[in-house]
Design a protein around this motif. Structure first.
Motif, PDB file in Angstrom:
ATOM      1  N   GLY A  97       0.832  -1.359   0.123  1.00 43.92           N
ATOM      2  CA  GLY A  97      -0.005  -0.075   0.060  1.00 43.92           C
ATOM      3  C   GLY A  97       1.018   1.410   0.010  1.00 43.92           C
ATOM      4  N   ASN A  98       0.424   2.206  -0.691  1.00 42.56           N
ATOM      5  CA  ASN A  98       1.298   3.414  -0.743  1.00 42.56           C
ATOM      6  C   ASN A  98       0.251   4.521  -0.470  1.00 42.56           C
ATOM      7  OD1 ASN A  98       3.262   5.263  -1.659  1.00 42.56           O
ATOM      8  ND2 ASN A  98       2.357   5.405  -3.666  1.00 42.56           N
ATOM      9  N   PRO A  99       0.530   5.153   0.624  1.00 42.32           N
ATOM     10  CA  PRO A  99      -0.168   6.171   1.125  1.00 42.32           C
ATOM     11  C   PRO A  99       0.143   7.711   0.240  1.00 42.32           C
ATOM     12  CG  PRO A  99       1.486   6.148   2.635  1.00 42.32           C
ATOM     13  CD  PRO A  99       1.794   4.999   1.868  1.00 42.32           C
ATOM     14  N   LEU A 100      -1.026   8.331  -0.291  1.00 38.41           N
ATOM     15  CA  LEU A 100      -1.057   9.601  -1.204  1.00 38.41           C
ATOM     16  C   LEU A 100      -1.882  10.438  -0.823  1.00 38.41           C
ATOM     17  CD1 LEU A 100      -1.167   7.465  -4.574  1.00 38.41           C
ATOM     18  CD2 LEU A 100       0.782   8.448  -3.636  1.00 38.41           C
ATOM     19  N   PRO A 101      -1.460  11.858  -1.316  1.00 36.56           N
ATOM     20  CA  PRO A 101      -2.399  12.745  -0.738  1.00 36.56           C
ATOM     21  C   PRO A 101      -3.925  12.477  -1.355  1.00 36.56           C
ATOM     22  CG  PRO A 101      -0.307  13.787  -1.874  1.00 36.56           C
ATOM     23  CD  PRO A 101      -0.373  12.223  -1.891  1.00 36.56           C
ATOM     24  N   ASN A 102      -4.879  13.233  -0.714  1.00 31.79           N
ATOM     25  CA  ASN A 102      -6.336  12.794  -0.955  1.00 31.79           C
ATOM     26  C   ASN A 102      -6.663  13.618  -2.702  1.00 31.79           C
ATOM     27  OD1 ASN A 102      -6.201  15.173   0.465  1.00 31.79           O
ATOM     28  ND2 ASN A 102      -8.532  14.991   0.792  1.00 31.79           N
ATOM     29  N   ARG A 103      -6.154  12.995  -3.597  1.00 32.04           N
ATOM     30  CA  ARG A 103      -6.451  13.423  -4.817  1.00 32.04           C
ATOM     31  C   ARG A 103      -7.029  12.115  -5.589  1.00 32.04           C
ATOM     32  NH1 ARG A 103      -5.894  17.270  -2.128  1.00 32.04           N
ATOM     33  NH2 ARG A 103      -4.415  19.011  -2.346  1.00 32.04           N
ATOM     34  N   PRO A 104      -8.266  12.431  -6.227  1.00 31.73           N
ATOM     35  CA  PRO A 104      -9.141  11.409  -6.975  1.00 31.73           C
ATOM     36  C   PRO A 104      -8.215  11.079  -8.503  1.00 31.73           C
ATOM     37  CG  PRO A 104     -10.063  13.301  -7.099  1.00 31.73           C
ATOM     38  CD  PRO A 104      -9.177  13.496  -6.241  1.00 31.73           C
ATOM     39  N   THR A 105      -8.368  10.101  -8.935  1.00 29.98           N
ATOM     40  CA  THR A 105      -7.909   9.740 -10.300  1.00 29.98           C
ATOM     41  C   THR A 105      -8.790   8.843 -11.025  1.00 29.98           C
ATOM     42  OG1 THR A 105      -6.749   7.672  -9.813  1.00 29.98           O
ATOM     43  CG2 THR A 105      -5.305   9.622  -9.397  1.00 29.98           C
ATOM     44  N   SER A 106      -8.791   8.928 -12.318  1.00 30.49           N
ATOM     45  CA  SER A 106      -9.399   8.156 -13.414  1.00 30.49           C
ATOM     46  C   SER A 106      -9.278   6.630 -13.131  1.00 30.49           C
ATOM     47  CB  SER A 106      -9.252   8.665 -14.670  1.00 30.49           C
ATOM     48  OG  SER A 106      -8.134   8.338 -15.079  1.00 30.49           O
ATOM     49  N   GLU A 107      -8.207   6.207 -12.702  1.00 30.28           N
ATOM     50  CA  GLU A 107      -7.975   4.770 -12.137  1.00 30.28           C
ATOM     51  C   GLU A 107      -8.820   4.468 -10.968  1.00 30.28           C
ATOM     52  OE1 GLU A 107      -4.085   1.433 -12.049  1.00 30.28           O
ATOM     53  OE2 GLU A 107      -3.932   3.688 -11.359  1.00 30.28           O
ATOM     54  N   GLN A 108      -8.789   5.019  -9.916  1.00 29.52           N
ATOM     55  CA  GLN A 108      -9.532   4.987  -8.843  1.00 29.52           C
ATOM     56  C   GLN A 108     -10.912   4.855  -9.077  1.00 29.52           C
ATOM     57  OE1 GLN A 108      -8.508   8.135  -6.077  1.00 29.52           O
ATOM     58  NE2 GLN A 108      -6.442   7.695  -6.003  1.00 29.52           N
ATOM     59  N   TYR A 109     -11.702   5.721  -9.776  1.00 23.86           N
ATOM     60  CA  TYR A 109     -12.832   5.815 -10.175  1.00 23.86           C
ATOM     61  C   TYR A 109     -13.360   4.621 -11.009  1.00 23.86           C
ATOM     62  CZ  TYR A 109     -17.502   7.116 -11.539  1.00 23.86           C
ATOM     63  OH  TYR A 109     -18.954   7.094 -11.892  1.00 23.86           O
ATOM     64  N   SER A 110     -12.497   4.222 -11.932  1.00 22.24           N
ATOM     65  CA  SER A 110     -12.645   2.941 -12.571  1.00 22.24           C
ATOM     66  C   SER A 110     -13.217   1.711 -11.600  1.00 22.24           C
ATOM     67  CB  SER A 110     -11.757   2.716 -13.753  1.00 22.24           C
ATOM     68  OG  SER A 110     -11.806   3.735 -14.629  1.00 22.24           O
ATOM     69  N   LEU A 111     -12.017   1.559 -10.628  1.00 26.94           N
ATOM     70  CA  LEU A 111     -11.988   0.487  -9.923  1.00 26.94           C
ATOM     71  C   LEU A 111     -13.334   0.894  -8.684  1.00 26.94           C
ATOM     72  CD1 LEU A 111     -10.818  -1.998  -8.493  1.00 26.94           C
ATOM     73  CD2 LEU A 111      -9.325  -0.394  -7.125  1.00 26.94           C
ATOM     74  N   PHE A 112     -13.724   1.597  -8.315  1.00 22.37           N
ATOM     75  CA  PHE A 112     -14.753   2.095  -7.705  1.00 22.37           C
ATOM     76  C   PHE A 112     -16.157   1.766  -8.144  1.00 22.37           C
ATOM     77  CE2 PHE A 112     -17.910   5.169  -6.762  1.00 22.37           C
ATOM     78  CZ  PHE A 112     -18.411   5.052  -5.364  1.00 22.37           C
ATOM     79  N   ARG A 113     -16.123   2.144  -9.563  1.00 24.62           N
ATOM     80  CA  ARG A 113     -17.192   1.787 -10.208  1.00 24.62           C
ATOM     81  C   ARG A 113     -17.400   0.148 -10.285  1.00 24.62           C
ATOM     82  NH1 ARG A 113     -21.031   4.855  -9.930  1.00 24.62           N
ATOM     83  NH2 ARG A 113     -21.985   2.734 -10.006  1.00 24.62           N
ATOM     84  N   ARG A 114     -16.420  -0.373 -10.847  1.00 22.95           N
ATOM     85  CA  ARG A 114     -16.473  -1.992 -10.700  1.00 22.95           C
ATOM     86  C   ARG A 114     -16.897  -2.562  -9.295  1.00 22.95           C
ATOM     87  NH1 ARG A 114     -11.692  -1.110 -13.578  1.00 22.95           N
ATOM     88  NH2 ARG A 114     -10.248  -2.201 -11.857  1.00 22.95           N
ATOM     89  N   TYR A 115     -16.371  -1.944  -8.244  1.00 21.14           N
ATOM     90  CA  TYR A 115     -16.817  -2.670  -6.997  1.00 21.14           C
ATOM     91  C   TYR A 115     -18.108  -2.122  -6.659  1.00 21.14           C
ATOM     92  CZ  TYR A 115     -16.837  -2.677  -2.148  1.00 21.14           C
ATOM     93  OH  TYR A 115     -17.343  -2.853  -0.619  1.00 21.14           O
ATOM     94  N   VAL A 116     -18.675  -1.070  -6.955  1.00 23.61           N
ATOM     95  CA  VAL A 116     -20.020  -0.818  -6.479  1.00 23.61           C
ATOM     96  C   VAL A 116     -21.052  -1.473  -7.425  1.00 23.61           C
ATOM     97  CG1 VAL A 116     -21.697   1.176  -6.534  1.00 23.61           C
ATOM     98  CG2 VAL A 116     -19.368   1.562  -5.595  1.00 23.61           C
ATOM     99  N   ASP A 117     -20.706  -1.481  -8.612  1.00 26.33           N
ATOM    100  CA  ASP A 117     -21.667  -2.137  -9.671  1.00 26.33           C
ATOM    101  C   ASP A 117     -21.657  -3.574  -9.157  1.00 26.33           C
ATOM    102  OD1 ASP A 117     -22.058   0.152 -10.819  1.00 26.33           O
ATOM    103  OD2 ASP A 117     -20.750  -0.080 -12.646  1.00 26.33           O
ATOM    104  N   ALA A 118     -20.663  -4.494  -8.900  1.00 21.92           N
ATOM    105  CA  ALA A 118     -20.459  -5.699  -8.472  1.00 21.92           C
ATOM    106  C   ALA A 118     -21.051  -6.057  -7.016  1.00 21.92           C
ATOM    107  CB  ALA A 118     -19.187  -6.390  -8.505  1.00 21.92           C
ATOM    108  N   ARG A 119     -20.830  -5.261  -6.186  1.00 26.38           N
ATOM    109  CA  ARG A 119     -21.123  -5.445  -4.825  1.00 26.38           C
ATOM    110  C   ARG A 119     -22.252  -4.706  -4.188  1.00 26.38           C
ATOM    111  NH1 ARG A 119     -16.795  -8.216  -1.882  1.00 26.38           N
ATOM    112  NH2 ARG A 119     -18.581  -8.167  -0.329  1.00 26.38           N
ATOM    113  N   HIS A 120     -22.560  -3.494  -4.707  1.00 24.07           N
ATOM    114  CA  HIS A 120     -23.584  -2.575  -3.953  1.00 24.07           C
ATOM    115  C   HIS A 120     -24.331  -1.952  -5.151  1.00 24.07           C
ATOM    116  CE1 HIS A 120     -21.492  -3.308   0.081  1.00 24.07           C
ATOM    117  NE2 HIS A 120     -20.386  -3.132  -0.697  1.00 24.07           N
ATOM    118  N   ALA A 121     -24.862  -2.651  -6.030  1.00 21.49           N
ATOM    119  CA  ALA A 121     -25.569  -2.094  -7.258  1.00 21.49           C
ATOM    120  C   ALA A 121     -26.835  -1.533  -6.629  1.00 21.49           C
ATOM    121  CB  ALA A 121     -25.757  -3.261  -8.204  1.00 21.49           C
ATOM    122  N   ASP A 122     -27.548  -2.036  -5.533  1.00 19.03           N
ATOM    123  CA  ASP A 122     -28.514  -1.467  -4.975  1.00 19.03           C
ATOM    124  C   ASP A 122     -28.403  -0.398  -3.764  1.00 19.03           C
ATOM    125  OD1 ASP A 122     -27.730  -3.233  -3.455  1.00 19.03           O
ATOM    126  OD2 ASP A 122     -29.659  -4.163  -2.919  1.00 19.03           O
ATOM    127  N   GLY A 123     -27.062  -0.101  -3.594  1.00 18.77           N
ATOM    128  CA  GLY A 123     -26.785   0.850  -2.621  1.00 18.77           C
ATOM    129  C   GLY A 123     -26.869   2.475  -2.911  1.00 18.77           C
TER     130      GLY A 123
END
Length: 248
Positions: A97-123
């Protein structure tokens, strides 16, 4: 006429809504804004009092006839992983794990979308746009880091950084007495790695290395499958009516 100073918190109560953890129950929350020069200090006081942070909002359940949501913090200096948890560490020994400043990236968002769509699609996060995600990461008046997890590379021993695709992410607040895991997500196709559990174990290690006594995990809800996993990390303290109580 008097006016409230900007740094003085004002608390509000939400209307009842369906409980996301216990079927047939309703929830209400008390909340306030974490802004101004005392943002970090206020966040620490509220976290120690059972609140959770989401962007610049600190909230806590305030249900009329239910006290199922219990704040939990792990005693990191005394924690010893069980056999099952040691296997999770072994299975993910190739991650760093690499700690970074709290700046969003497109790579993070792509992973976030895959996670939410697969695990919490109704959340509640199912409809979050890239702008919503950016606000979740950036909108903070406290000391917040994004910890990105990737596989170890040939130079990781020197740089302390992983290499390759992004596998997991945790948004983490650093406080004077501990770390608070605000939100985490991971590659849903790697369920066999137990990445959510691994990130908690890694944060326990991080807090201990930083000389911090606690890892704040948010709410444990007895009877909720979503939140039951938090009881695995003992010894821990739970915030009850008369204060923090140790549970072994």
């Amino acid at each position: 006429m008097t006016s409230q100073p900007r740094d003085a918190p004002q608390f509000y109560l939400t209307s009842p809504s369906a409980c996301p953890y216990l079927p047939g129950k309703e929830e209400r929350k008390v909340f306030t804004h974490i802004v101004g020069r005392r943002g970090r200090e206020l966040n620490e006081i509220l976290t120690q009092g059972g609140f959770r942070r989401s962007q610049t909002i600190a909230y806590r359940p305030a249900c009329d006839a239910c006290r199922a949501c219990v704040s939990v913090r792990v005693l990191v200096n005394e924690f010893e992983p069980s056999g099952n948890l040691r296997r999770v560490l072994k299975d993910n020994a190739d991650l760093i794990g690499n700690p970074l400043p709290n700046r969003p990236t497109s790579e993070q968002y792509s992973l976030f979308r895959r996670y939410v769509d697969a695990r919490h699609a109704d959340g509640g996060m199912a409809d979050m746009t890239v702008l919503d995600y950016s606000m979740m990461v950036e909108d903070s008046h406290v000391d917040t880091k994004v910890i990105e997890y990737r596989r170890r590379g040939i130079d990781s021993g020197i740089t302390g950084k992983g290499a390759g695709d992004l596998i997991a992410v945790c948004l983490t607040d650093e406080m004077s007495d501990g770390l608070s895991m605000v939100y985490s997500f991971y590659e849903p196709e790697m369920q066999d790695r137990s990445l959510g559990t691994f990130m908690i174990l890694d944060h326990i290690r991080r807090a201990k290395a930083m000389g911090l006594p606690y890892l704040y995990l948010g709410y444990w809800v007895e009877g909720s499958k979503k939140m039951g996993y938090k009881a695995r990390f003992k010894p821990q303290e739970r915030l009850l009516a008369h204060g923090w109580v140790r549970v072994d």
